[in-house]
Scaffold this motif. Structure first.
Motif, short mmCIF file in Angstrom:
data_model
loop_
_atom_site.label_atom_id
_atom_site.label_comp_id
_atom_site.label_asym_id
_atom_site.label_seq_id
_atom_site.Cartn_x
_atom_site.Cartn_y
_atom_site.Cartn_z
N PHE A 1 39.10 28.34 24.41
CA PHE A 1 37.70 28.26 23.91
C PHE A 1 37.66 29.53 24.03
O PHE A 1 37.09 31.06 22.78
N TYR B 1 30.25 24.85 22.74
CA TYR B 1 30.16 25.83 23.54
C TYR B 1 28.45 26.98 23.56
O TYR B 1 28.52 27.05 22.58
N GLY C 1 23.99 29.89 42.91
CA GLY C 1 24.59 31.53 42.37
C GLY C 1 24.04 31.78 40.32
O GLY C 1 24.99 32.60 40.09
N ASP D 1 26.61 29.81 24.58
CA ASP D 1 27.23 31.14 24.95
C ASP D 1 26.27 31.29 26.01
O ASP D 1 26.56 32.68 26.99
N PHE D 2 24.69 31.10 26.16
CA PHE D 2 23.53 30.99 27.38
C PHE D 2 22.97 30.27 26.64
O PHE D 2 22.75 29.80 26.56
N GLN E 1 29.56 24.68 30.84
CA GLN E 1 29.12 25.50 29.69
C GLN E 1 29.52 25.23 28.19
O GLN E 1 29.44 26.20 27.45
N PRO F 1 21.60 33.37 38.02
CA PRO F 1 21.31 34.99 38.26
C PRO F 1 19.72 34.43 37.56
O PRO F 1 19.64 33.43 36.88
N TYR G 1 29.68 26.42 35.90
CA TYR G 1 31.63 26.23 35.44
C TYR G 1 31.31 28.41 35.18
O TYR G 1 32.00 28.33 35.56
N ARG G 2 29.88 28.95 34.44
CA ARG G 2 30.14 30.13 34.28
C ARG G 2 27.84 30.56 34.42
O ARG G 2 27.82 31.00 33.71
N ALA H 1 27.07 33.11 35.35
CA ALA H 1 26.37 34.48 34.84
C ALA H 1 26.34 34.25 33.45
O ALA H 1 25.53 35.08 32.75
N GLN H 2 26.49 32.85 32.85
CA GLN H 2 25.85 33.35 31.27
C GLN H 2 24.49 31.90 31.59
O GLN H 2 24.19 31.29 30.61
N HIS H 3 23.86 32.09 32.65
CA HIS H 3 22.41 31.57 32.11
C HIS H 3 21.82 32.27 33.32
O HIS H 3 22.33 32.90 33.95
N LEU H 4 20.56 32.70 32.47
CA LEU H 4 19.40 32.71 33.60
C LEU H 4 18.55 31.77 33.03
O LEU H 4 17.30 31.86 32.42
N PRO I 1 26.58 39.17 25.66
CA PRO I 1 26.10 39.11 26.90
C PRO I 1 25.52 37.73 28.04
O PRO I 1 26.51 36.93 27.76
N ASN I 2 25.41 38.37 29.18
CA ASN I 2 25.51 37.23 30.48
C ASN I 2 24.66 38.44 30.85
O ASN I 2 24.07 39.13 31.15
N ALA I 3 24.06 37.65 32.53
CA ALA I 3 22.84 38.05 33.18
C ALA I 3 23.59 38.46 34.26
O ALA I 3 23.38 38.24 34.76
N ALA I 4 24.80 38.59 34.46
CA ALA I 4 24.85 39.05 35.65
C ALA I 4 24.59 40.29 36.23
O ALA I 4 24.38 40.69 38.26
N VAL J 1 21.60 40.83 36.40
CA VAL J 1 20.47 40.47 37.57
C VAL J 1 21.07 39.77 38.43
O VAL J 1 20.18 39.90 39.28
N LEU J 2 21.95 38.83 38.45
CA LEU J 2 22.45 38.27 40.13
C LEU J 2 22.89 39.62 40.66
O LEU J 2 22.48 39.65 41.90
N TYR K 1 19.26 39.12 24.59
CA TYR K 1 20.48 38.06 25.79
C TYR K 1 20.53 37.19 24.50
O TYR K 1 21.66 36.05 24.02
#
Lengths: 213, 471
Positions: free
Chosen positions: A192, B28, B99, B30-31, B162, B101, B54-55, B57-60, A204-207, A209-210, B122
């Motif tokens: 998916f 799913y 890990g 996305d963010f 995710q 963000p 799991y993902r 970078a899809q978190h803030l 978008p992603n927050a890479a 910021v990381l 975002y």
């Protein structure tokens, strides 16, 4: 998550209605890190169990030696009402309980228990009152909860059927939580995700910021 | 053939991975936004179970709820209350461990999650966004499906997979039509709706706000409206995207660029609900009849136009409602039939995810320009970005000259878990979203209203119709 099948354990009565999540886990304990050996066991029903000086209230059933090893709590109605604080279910769990029996449970709290391997059992009020009497008459008496057969066996041997959502029952018996169930769909999630990434590559992603931006 | 699904249904359908035999959909995400309030429970439990995001970078994660809005330069060591400091530090250490963000207290874009997510792009039309906060629906103003999740079990699930398991809600369209009268804002519109349908009026529904009034609203006004969906009982509140949204997003840091922008725009334009799309429930409101609203009780539904009076419980026929109003007036120390404009206040607060964006600050500053506040109070911009913008426009100078405290960004006096609260018995005019007993501190009394109305109350020291503040 620990599987839950048939539990025979000491049960302790708690004849107070509307025990809310603030009593189960008082607010001042909520900001505490949970780690093995340093969890919410002390916080559970703290202000009912202890007086202002932190001394155990001797008259409170849970403080009596006969009930010390209790893994089942037999409560009054609306247990877990009030704020949705999810730490309340952890407090029950950290104290060492595996099951709750009562006339009714607050909905959110009920769901939180099931997701953490705790079994809340709803039984009719007269049955619960009868359980209290038996547990008071014979402190340290055991109750058996047979989840596969959806039955509670009272200290006097009487059996009482209870209802539970079949999906929740299945997961409790197998000891799998929602995450385990979801990760069985890992291939579907990944497929998916790949399709979505292709269709909407701008998501978008927050890479950054990381990376410190 | 035209797509007769609503915006909510389209975005939901777009995110279904599988459906359980019980009718729950695996969606799913996305963010996902994370705040420090309660999320440590999720991280602790994941640590105990040995699970990983799991993902990531899809978190803030954004520190907003517990972070005081003063003394930031001193870092965590500057937080006097050790319990609060611990929660702030836990989010930093948990996000570092896993890990994820994190915008910490010193990040140049730190702010309230629901202010930061739209302003940095975002939140976009068609996205599914989750956050461990009941005001997540704010992001629905951009046409995203933004869903509040529990701070522990659901957050843990979103982090580890995710995805989130949810059942579809019923759908409700609230249409607001007509031109808003002078000084009536989107805050007054949503308070008017909540006053009429009650705090449970939209429970179980995904709400879509529609109608000419909503279409004419700015992006920021729409964010305020969707923000308070939960105060009507709805976890989800959305608005079909249009040019207002697209113009707002264009050029934002995380918005699509170049060829992606054109593709995104083409997709976004397929999302809006059609006028003849059926809903489970339809409500309509006449915007032309609204006035600036203020709350007088202890629930967001307890509000009235400023030219009204405190209700008389004796005249309320519904017994439950009468009991509630009785208790509310006792807590609020108000006498029935008191004119709302006669209620004196002790303090004002301008801020929160409801009303802390640049337009909110401008509208409050417009009232306070050249005037002194009769009571103390503070202004907390919704984000560090908003703060910079306000300072560039000189708004901070207006607030300071009026005698108000100009703070850093955070949830501040809205939720009070950062220690910024009223004293017992103090009464505040506040731009926040909840006026529950004790919300702004034990024994504290809160009147919620729009930023301009709070500014008017600051000027006179009592609840005031901002339309009466004239030069």
């Amino acid at each position: 998550m620990l599987p839950f099948t048939v539990l025979t354990a000491v049960a302790v009565p708690l004849e107070i209605a509307k025990i809310d999540t603030g009593m189960i886990l008082p607010g001042r304990f909520m900001r505490r890190h949970r780690r093995p050996g340093h969890d919410y066991s002390e916080a559970f029903l703290h202000d009912l169990r202890f007086d202002e000086k932190g001394v155990p209230r001797p008259e409170f059933a849970m403080n009596m030696p006969a009930y010390a090893k209790a893994e089942i709590l037999v409560t009054d109605s609306d247990f877990g009402c009030g704020s949705s604080r999810e730490g309340a279910a952890y407090a029950v769990m950290d104290y060492g309980l595996r099951a709750l029996i009562g006339p009714s449970f607050a909905e959110i709290f009920y769901g939180n228990c099931l997701q953490n391997g705790l079994l809340p059992v709803t039984l009719p009020e007269p049955v619960v009152h009868d359980l209290w009497a038996q547990l008071r008459n014979t402190p340290g008496a055991t109750i058996t909860i047979d989840l596969p057969n959806q039955q509670v066996i009272a200290p006097d041997g009487s059996a009482h059927a209870f209802e539970i959502n079949q999906l929740r029952k299945e997961r409790l018996v197998l000891g799998i939580d929602d995450i385990d169930v979801t990760l069985e769909h890992r291939a579907a999630i990944d497929a998916f995700e790949a399709k979505r990434q292709q269709a909407y590559p701008w998501l978008p992603n927050a890479a950054h910021v990381l990376a410190g931006h | 053939m035209a797509d007769k699904r609503s915006l909510y249904q389209k975005v939901w359908d777009e995110h279904v991975i599988v459906t359980s035999p019980q009718g729950e959909d695996l969606l799913y995400v996305d963010f996902n936004l994370i705040n420090e309030g309660g999320s440590f429970l999720a991280f602790d439990q994941m640590r105990m179970e040995g699970r990983k995001p799991y993902r990531p970078a899809q978190h803030l994660a954004i520190t907003d709820h517990y972070l005081p809005t003063a003394n930031r330069a001193a870092g965590p060591a500057g937080i006097g209350n050790l319990e609060i400091r611990k929660v702030v530090e836990m989010l930093a250490s948990n996000t570092a461990d896993f890990g994820v963000p994190h915008m910490n207290m010193h990040h140049t874009q730190q702010g309230i999650a629901h202010v930061v997510a739209p302003e940095l792009g975002y939140a976009q039309p068609g996205m599914l966004i989750t956050c461990n906060d009941s005001h997540t629906a704010t992001n629905g103003a951009l046409g995203a499906l933004a869903i509040p999740i529990g701070a522990s079990m659901q957050l843990r699930h979103v982090l580890a997979t995710q995805t989130v398991w949810l059942k579809r809600a019923r759908t409700m369209r609230i249409s607001v039509t007509g031109t808003l009268p002078e000084a009536v804002t989107s805050k007054d519109v949503i308070l008017g709706i909540i006053a009429q349908i009650g705090i449970g009026g939209a429970t179980g529904y995904a709400v879509e706000y529609a109608g000419s009034t909503v279409r004419a609203m700015s992006m920021e006004a729409r964010l305020t409206m969707c923000n308070m969906s939960i105060e009507a009982g709805a976890r989800i509140g959305m608005i079909s995207p249009d040019d207002t949204v697209y113009q707002y997003l264009n050029g934002r840091v995380n918005a699509p660029k170049g060829a992606d922008w054109d593709r995104a725009l083409a997709y976004w334009r397929t999302l809006p609900t059609q006028d003849d799309t059926p809903f489970d429930r339809e409500l309509s409101f006449d915007a032309t009849k609204l006035a600036p609203m203020v709350s007088w009780g202890t629930s967001p539904e307890d509000c009235s136009p400023i030219d009204g009076a405190v209700p008389d419980p004796a005249l309320i026929t519904d017994a439950d409602r009468r009991r509630h109003v009785d208790r509310a007036l006792e807590y609020m120390q108000l006498t029935p039939r008191t004119r709302l404009a006669d209620i004196a206040i002790d303090r004002v607060f301008i801020g929160s995810c409801t009303n802390s964006r640049i337009e909110d600050l401008r509208s409050a500053a417009k009232v306070l320009r050249g005037r002194k506040a009769a009571v103390p109070g503070m202004v907390s911009p919704g984000s560090t970005t908003v703060k910079r913008q306000a300072e560039a426009e000189g708004l901070d100078a207006i607030f300071r000259a009026a005698g108000l405290d100009w703070r850093d960004a955070g949830c501040s006096m809205c939720n009070g878990s950062n220690g910024e609260i009223l004293s017992p018995g103090e009464r505040a005019a506040s731009t926040t979203n909840r006026n529950f007993e004790g919300r702004q501190g034990r024994g504290a009394m809160t009147h919620i209203m729009s930023p301009a109305m709070v500014a008017a109350a600051a000027v006179t020291g009592k609840l005031t119709d901002v339309r009466r503040i004239t030069d």
